[in-house]
Design an enzyme around this catalytic site. Sequence first.
Site, PDB file in Angstrom:
ATOM      1  N   GLU A  25       0.968  -1.252   0.073  1.00 36.17           N
ATOM      2  CA  GLU A  25       0.160   0.254  -0.061  1.00 36.17           C
ATOM      3  C   GLU A  25       0.714   1.196  -0.062  1.00 36.17           C
ATOM      4  O   GLU A  25       0.442   2.332  -0.319  1.00 36.17           O
ATOM      5  CB  GLU A  25      -0.966  -0.035   1.216  1.00 36.17           C
ATOM      6  CG  GLU A  25      -1.956  -0.997   1.197  1.00 36.17           C
ATOM      7  CD  GLU A  25      -2.991  -0.933   2.320  1.00 36.17           C
ATOM      8  OE1 GLU A  25      -3.962  -0.739   2.159  1.00 36.17           O
ATOM      9  OE2 GLU A  25      -2.573  -1.449   3.666  1.00 36.17           O
ATOM     10  N   TYR A  57     -13.465  27.110   3.402  1.00 31.33           N
ATOM     11  CA  TYR A  57     -13.381  25.583   3.057  1.00 31.33           C
ATOM     12  C   TYR A  57     -12.453  25.303   1.962  1.00 31.33           C
ATOM     13  O   TYR A  57     -12.052  24.129   1.947  1.00 31.33           O
ATOM     14  CB  TYR A  57     -14.811  24.903   2.749  1.00 31.33           C
ATOM     15  CG  TYR A  57     -15.664  25.752   1.586  1.00 31.33           C
ATOM     16  CD1 TYR A  57     -16.903  26.189   2.070  1.00 31.33           C
ATOM     17  CD2 TYR A  57     -15.186  25.916   0.375  1.00 31.33           C
ATOM     18  CE1 TYR A  57     -17.519  27.491   1.397  1.00 31.33           C
ATOM     19  CE2 TYR A  57     -16.128  26.673  -0.399  1.00 31.33           C
ATOM     20  CZ  TYR A  57     -17.342  27.378  -0.064  1.00 31.33           C
ATOM     21  OH  TYR A  57     -17.957  27.889  -0.652  1.00 31.33           O
ATOM     22  N   ILE A  76      -5.860   4.422   9.175  1.00 31.38           N
ATOM     23  CA  ILE A  76      -6.605   5.581   8.855  1.00 31.38           C
ATOM     24  C   ILE A  76      -6.917   6.419  10.058  1.00 31.38           C
ATOM     25  O   ILE A  76      -7.218   7.728   9.882  1.00 31.38           O
ATOM     26  CB  ILE A  76      -7.983   5.177   7.968  1.00 31.38           C
ATOM     27  CG1 ILE A  76      -8.646   4.434   8.678  1.00 31.38           C
ATOM     28  CG2 ILE A  76      -7.485   5.088   6.592  1.00 31.38           C
ATOM     29  CD1 ILE A  76      -9.954   3.963   7.857  1.00 31.38           C
ATOM     30  N   GLU A  77      -6.751   5.893  11.125  1.00 27.94           N
ATOM     31  CA  GLU A  77      -7.016   6.603  12.603  1.00 27.94           C
ATOM     32  C   GLU A  77      -5.919   7.760  12.692  1.00 27.94           C
ATOM     33  O   GLU A  77      -6.155   8.901  12.829  1.00 27.94           O
ATOM     34  CB  GLU A  77      -6.796   5.704  13.734  1.00 27.94           C
ATOM     35  CG  GLU A  77      -7.842   5.081  14.050  1.00 27.94           C
ATOM     36  CD  GLU A  77      -7.827   3.432  13.438  1.00 27.94           C
ATOM     37  OE1 GLU A  77      -8.366   2.632  13.785  1.00 27.94           O
ATOM     38  OE2 GLU A  77      -7.206   3.311  12.137  1.00 27.94           O
ATOM     39  N   ARG A 270     -15.528  16.819  31.571  1.00 28.26           N
ATOM     40  CA  ARG A 270     -15.770  15.741  32.673  1.00 28.26           C
ATOM     41  C   ARG A 270     -14.547  14.780  32.392  1.00 28.26           C
ATOM     42  O   ARG A 270     -14.071  14.617  31.139  1.00 28.26           O
ATOM     43  CB  ARG A 270     -17.125  15.017  32.177  1.00 28.26           C
ATOM     44  CG  ARG A 270     -16.959  13.549  32.983  1.00 28.26           C
ATOM     45  CD  ARG A 270     -17.511  13.874  34.393  1.00 28.26           C
ATOM     46  NE  ARG A 270     -17.247  12.518  35.163  1.00 28.26           N
ATOM     47  CZ  ARG A 270     -18.287  11.700  35.421  1.00 28.26           C
ATOM     48  NH1 ARG A 270     -19.585  11.905  34.934  1.00 28.26           N
ATOM     49  NH2 ARG A 270     -17.960  10.547  36.054  1.00 28.26           N
ATOM     50  N   ARG A 279     -16.508  15.644  39.875  1.00 30.24           N
ATOM     51  CA  ARG A 279     -16.872  15.880  38.625  1.00 30.24           C
ATOM     52  C   ARG A 279     -17.553  17.206  38.163  1.00 30.24           C
ATOM     53  O   ARG A 279     -18.271  17.699  38.988  1.00 30.24           O
ATOM     54  CB  ARG A 279     -17.715  14.684  37.913  1.00 30.24           C
ATOM     55  CG  ARG A 279     -19.243  14.609  38.379  1.00 30.24           C
ATOM     56  CD  ARG A 279     -19.447  13.799  39.728  1.00 30.24           C
ATOM     57  NE  ARG A 279     -18.753  12.503  39.883  1.00 30.24           N
ATOM     58  CZ  ARG A 279     -19.471  11.405  39.441  1.00 30.24           C
ATOM     59  NH1 ARG A 279     -20.654  11.519  38.667  1.00 30.24           N
ATOM     60  NH2 ARG A 279     -18.742  10.383  39.428  1.00 30.24           N
ATOM     61  N   ASP A 282     -22.103  15.074  35.455  1.00 26.36           N
ATOM     62  CA  ASP A 282     -22.251  13.878  35.165  1.00 26.36           C
ATOM     63  C   ASP A 282     -23.854  13.852  34.678  1.00 26.36           C
ATOM     64  O   ASP A 282     -24.622  14.373  35.082  1.00 26.36           O
ATOM     65  CB  ASP A 282     -22.356  12.922  36.522  1.00 26.36           C
ATOM     66  CG  ASP A 282     -22.697  11.790  36.473  1.00 26.36           C
ATOM     67  OD1 ASP A 282     -22.186  10.951  35.406  1.00 26.36           O
ATOM     68  OD2 ASP A 282     -23.207  10.953  37.350  1.00 26.36           O
ATOM     69  N   ASP A 284     -26.551  10.983  33.951  1.00 24.98           N
ATOM     70  CA  ASP A 284     -27.047   9.651  33.920  1.00 24.98           C
ATOM     71  C   ASP A 284     -28.445   9.480  33.121  1.00 24.98           C
ATOM     72  O   ASP A 284     -29.491  10.381  33.353  1.00 24.98           O
ATOM     73  CB  ASP A 284     -27.181   9.266  35.505  1.00 24.98           C
ATOM     74  CG  ASP A 284     -25.966   8.988  35.673  1.00 24.98           C
ATOM     75  OD1 ASP A 284     -25.083   8.736  35.246  1.00 24.98           O
ATOM     76  OD2 ASP A 284     -25.784   8.756  37.140  1.00 24.98           O
TER      77      ASP A 284
HETATM   78  N1  LIG Z   1     -28.071   4.387  32.791  1.00 21.47           N
HETATM   79  C1  LIG Z   1     -26.675   4.776  32.688  1.00 21.47           C
HETATM   80  N2  LIG Z   1     -26.827   6.123  32.449  1.00 21.47           N
HETATM   81  C2  LIG Z   1     -25.235   6.640  32.159  1.00 21.47           C
HETATM   82  N3  LIG Z   1     -24.351   5.876  32.069  1.00 21.47           N
HETATM   83  C3  LIG Z   1     -24.400   4.522  32.091  1.00 21.47           C
HETATM   84  C4  LIG Z   1     -25.787   4.031  32.379  1.00 21.47           C
HETATM   85  N4  LIG Z   1     -25.546   2.659  32.591  1.00 21.47           N
HETATM   86  C5  LIG Z   1     -24.440   2.467  32.466  1.00 21.47           C
HETATM   87  N5  LIG Z   1     -23.705   3.423  32.367  1.00 21.47           N
HETATM   88  C6  LIG Z   1     -22.283   3.527  32.084  1.00 21.47           C
HETATM   89  O1  LIG Z   1     -21.689   3.873  33.213  1.00 21.47           O
HETATM   90  C7  LIG Z   1     -20.387   4.448  32.672  1.00 21.47           C
HETATM   91  C8  LIG Z   1     -19.655   5.122  33.946  1.00 21.47           C
HETATM   92  O2  LIG Z   1     -20.454   6.372  34.189  1.00 21.47           O
HETATM   93  P1  LIG Z   1     -19.887   7.313  35.364  1.00 21.47           P
HETATM   94  O3  LIG Z   1     -18.615   7.210  35.462  1.00 21.47           O
HETATM   95  O4  LIG Z   1     -20.617   8.706  35.103  1.00 21.47           O
HETATM   96  O5  LIG Z   1     -20.544   6.757  36.701  1.00 21.47           O
HETATM   97  P2  LIG Z   1     -20.804   7.777  37.975  1.00 21.47           P
HETATM   98  O6  LIG Z   1     -21.765   8.667  37.319  1.00 21.47           O
HETATM   99  O7  LIG Z   1     -19.698   8.024  38.529  1.00 21.47           O
HETATM  100  O8  LIG Z   1     -21.693   6.452  38.720  1.00 21.47           O
HETATM  101  P3  LIG Z   1     -23.135   6.224  38.975  1.00 21.47           P
HETATM  102  O9  LIG Z   1     -23.581   5.701  37.720  1.00 21.47           O
HETATM  103  O10 LIG Z   1     -23.405   5.515  40.113  1.00 21.47           O
HETATM  104  O11 LIG Z   1     -23.909   7.347  39.113  1.00 21.47           O
HETATM  105  C9  LIG Z   1     -20.644   5.007  31.654  1.00 21.47           C
HETATM  106  O12 LIG Z   1     -19.457   5.487  30.998  1.00 21.47           O
HETATM  107  C10 LIG Z   1     -21.539   4.584  30.925  1.00 21.47           C
HETATM  108  O13 LIG Z   1     -21.372   3.366  29.947  1.00 21.47           O
HETATM  109  N1  LIG Z   2     -24.979  14.532  45.951  1.00 22.01           N
HETATM  110  C1  LIG Z   2     -24.601  13.810  45.128  1.00 22.01           C
HETATM  111  N2  LIG Z   2     -23.742  12.645  45.524  1.00 22.01           N
HETATM  112  C2  LIG Z   2     -23.220  12.030  44.403  1.00 22.01           C
HETATM  113  C3  LIG Z   2     -23.730  12.271  43.265  1.00 22.01           C
HETATM  114  C4  LIG Z   2     -24.475  13.344  42.792  1.00 22.01           C
HETATM  115  O1  LIG Z   2     -24.970  13.375  41.595  1.00 22.01           O
HETATM  116  N3  LIG Z   2     -24.994  14.206  43.975  1.00 22.01           N
HETATM  117  N4  LIG Z   2     -23.181  11.372  42.191  1.00 22.01           N
HETATM  118  C5  LIG Z   2     -22.404  10.481  42.660  1.00 22.01           C
HETATM  119  C6  LIG Z   2     -22.048   9.381  41.276  1.00 22.01           C
HETATM  120  O2  LIG Z   2     -22.889   9.601  40.368  1.00 22.01           O
HETATM  121  C7  LIG Z   2     -22.092  10.121  43.910  1.00 22.01           C
HETATM  122  N5  LIG Z   2     -22.638  10.915  44.729  1.00 22.01           N
END
Ligand SMILES: Nc1ncnc2c1ncn2[C@@H]1O[C@H](COP(=O)(O)OP(=O)(O)OP(=O)(O)O)[C@@H](O)[C@H]1O
Ligand SMILES: Nc1nc2c(c(=O)[nH]1)N=C(CO)CN2
Length: 877
Positions: A25, A57, A76-77, A270, A279, A282, A284
């Site tokens: 290549e 561009y 390619i990365e 983050r 953090r 976060d 979730d």
């Molecule tokens: N419902 C969910 N929402 C967000 N992340 C999730 C969920 N389920 C699994 N994960 C996974 O969890 C991984 C770690 O998440 P993170 O480091 O934010 O955890 P945390 O917020 O510290 O802990 P917790 O999940 O207890 O709040 C994420 O990369 C994701 O892949």
């Molecule tokens: N008060 C508070 N405590 C935490 C929190 C958060 O969002 N609020 N998130 C955590 C892990 O996701 C661990 N502890």
Amino acid sequence: MSAKLDIITLRGLTAEGIHGVFEFEHAAPQPFVIDIALWVDTTDAISSDDIADTVSYADVANDVVAVVEGPPAHLIETLAQRISDVLLANPRVEGLEVTVHKPQAPLEQEFTDVAVTVRRGNTPGTIARIRDITVVDGKVAPEADEPLVGFGGPDEAPALPSLVESPPTPAAPLTPQTPLQEPQSHPFVLALGGNVGDVPVTLAAAVSHLIDIPRIHIHDVSPLLRTHAVLAPGQAPQDDHWNAVILGSTTLTPHELLNHTAGIEAALGRERHEHWGPRSIDIDIISMGDLHVSDATLTIPHPRAHLRAFVLAPWLLIDPEATLPGFGSIDDLLSRTADLNGIVDAVDDWLESPEGIQAESDSLVAAGGHTRESSPGAEPQPVLNEPSTLAEIPGMSDPARPLVIPPIAVPEIAQPLALSRLDRLDPSSKASLQPDQGADLLWHKVWNSWAQTPIEPEDIPQQPTAENEPGNVTRQRETPSVTTAQDQPPVQAHAPRPATPSSAPPSSPPVPASPIAAVSPAVSLPRQAPTPTPAASAQGNGHRLDFVVSPGNPATSHETRQGVPSRTEAPHTEVASAAEGPAVAQPLPFQQVLVDDAVLEENPGHRPMRWAPLQHFDADPSGAAGSGHAFSGRTVNHPSVPGSRAESAVADEARARAELERIEAQRAEEARRRALRQEEERRERERLAQEEFERERRAQEQYQRERLAREQREIAAREATRLQEEAVRAETARIEAERIAAQARAAAEREATRRPLPKRTAQYAPLPEDGPRASSENLTRGHGVDGADYGSAAEMGERPLPQWDFSSAKVTIVDDSSEGGRNATPRASLLAPDLPEGTLTGAVTDLPSATGMLDRVTMRPTATGMIPVVKRDTQHP
Ligand SMILES: Nc1ncnc2c1ncn2[C@@H]1O[C@H](COP(=O)(O)OP(=O)(O)OP(=O)(O)O)[C@@H](O)[C@H]1O
Ligand SMILES: Nc1nc2c(c(=O)[nH]1)N=C(CO)CN2
């Protein structure tokens, strides 16, 4: 909030390069197709309309082509990274996404594309769906019917930094025949939190990013709660978190939504260093309707949400009826959380201007005796440390400012509340019942003992009355100049409350026994879920929320005024009974009776109020009616009082004393039970915290195991690639060796089939008399090819040719002078007479001469005029 970024895209840019893992290549260029999206602040360019204010561009295309045509890379990365580096060097490029396609990648299988996408820098949102434009005869052709997939299309999640290592979600290839179906929409609940930096600002930015993402609709955003950090056992203390919940809906898949939230987390700084570590943000995914997901990267519903007040409380504020699939009503769940006490502050309308909220909260909390640091340990610290006076709260002397009443924490209250059974009396009752100066000692004692008796849960009557309507929390009466529950009714999560407690009909439904049932916002965002809109004013950065705890909550019943007779309870009952017939015994320890005329006469200064044990009164209930004593508020002749008034007074004293002792014993018993209960509750919380910690640890271990496995798979894949490369190299080497060997074999075969070289000797034939050099007298001495001295030409001329049998060899006499022009006459003819009969003569044109490999002897004239005669040895034909 940062300026809005626009996206400049350049797609399908093609250039040739020599990139690839295989040697071949690097030898020949192949095409690479590049897609670019650049996140650029175009504000200036839009107003100036000047190319200098944006990213051209054309320049981008040049830069990209230069990289593709540049030095070779294996992956390619690497190529994508080089392109990113070059483009990010332009300060106007805040973020980018680069996709490198390798349409002619060396794959045995049939494929349509191989590509890598990298995202770098600030790349909020997602790339708008772009349609291919086909130009036909200089005009843009009408759009193809089929939806686009791939870059920026709806079915391809963009690559995000945090997910680089995870396998990409394969895009379902849509063909023109595939009808474009409207994907199903799912409601979702996201929980946001953070405790590093100016968190309200960061969380507001996250909300803004989410709003920008196509196919995500935000319906509501909760108030922002400041919460003590919930820590794993042994974890170092951390700053308080800010938490909020977002309700929305999306047609994205759960993993696509996770990709976006992870991308926003990454964009907002983050970093993951420590489990549950500090953090900036976060996000979730708490739930997505009824969806259940459980794989290595995603668990929905979130496995720990049901244990977390910092998720459930803000959620409850915007959706009181919500349930967490598989766990039940969030209202009930919240009441069981261990961190319920950890809610320190709450701000509504925080998205408007999040700046300053944190600083303001810090000063409020500092004034209230909190620190931003929470205590370590899974068990949250008691949070209530309210400012004792309004003046202690900065800005709170301003009556226009909304009040901050921190959430009333339950069940343990750090400081004893100044609430006693007396507090249950309404102010006018209290005033009339209070012992005067000089009133009898016993009454003073009883009064004081009531004053010291904290309100007990057992004191709650079963029937709701106007007095025990939700929200009549005595605590709030201590700060009457601020918004209180009377001004502002608490909102019961399940049952809407009347505007004021006093207007509650007696038949109001009993309050469900949920400890947090009525943590309610006093000010609400416009929202879909029914939420209260009480009277608190909206000023400043966001609106502080008043939290009120429902009296239906057993855990809060420390604060509920019960068990003390008041105008509305025992005496009223008594009056009514007296008027209507026999007294009806109430489940209260005392009845208000026993005023003796004699005592009154002897002690005119005494107030005619007494409290008698109920059983005494009950001893002859019919007598009360029979003797027709009416309770007129002051003087009642008790039916059971014996003849002597003095005796009766002494007996009363004795009974009262006995009753006091009984109460004290009962109180001691209750205190003991309470201590036991609290200890049990503490153990239960510890157990739950331990369980959660264990779950967390297992989840973490599982995550680590999976990460390890993934890493091992990656190592194995790299090793496999390396081995494959090695195999290719070995194969190439083998093929080359084979080629050489084949050549050698061929040469050997040729060699083998070749006749052995004849041993050659040389002799000079004498030049003919009439030869061109025959007359030369100065001929040098001749030497044969074997170095032998053959003497002068004259001498040699006399020597005869050896008696070789020329006829057995193919002898050709060559006269190369034909080329040199010295003598046009072929020498052969000249020599022929001297050669044996049958010797072949004539010019040889098709074979090189004097190589030793000729079949034929070559004879040439030489500079000396002598002709070397080379002949095959007759012994080696
Ligand atoms: N419902 C969910 N929402 C967000 N992340 C999730 C969920 N389920 C699994 N994960 C996974 O969890 C991984 C770690 O998440 P993170 O480091 O934010 O955890 P945390 O917020 O510290 O802990 P917790 O999940 O207890 O709040 C994420 O990369 C994701 O892949
Ligand atoms: N008060 C508070 N405590 C935490 C929190 C958060 O969002 N609020 N998130 C955590 C892990 O996701 C661990 N502890």
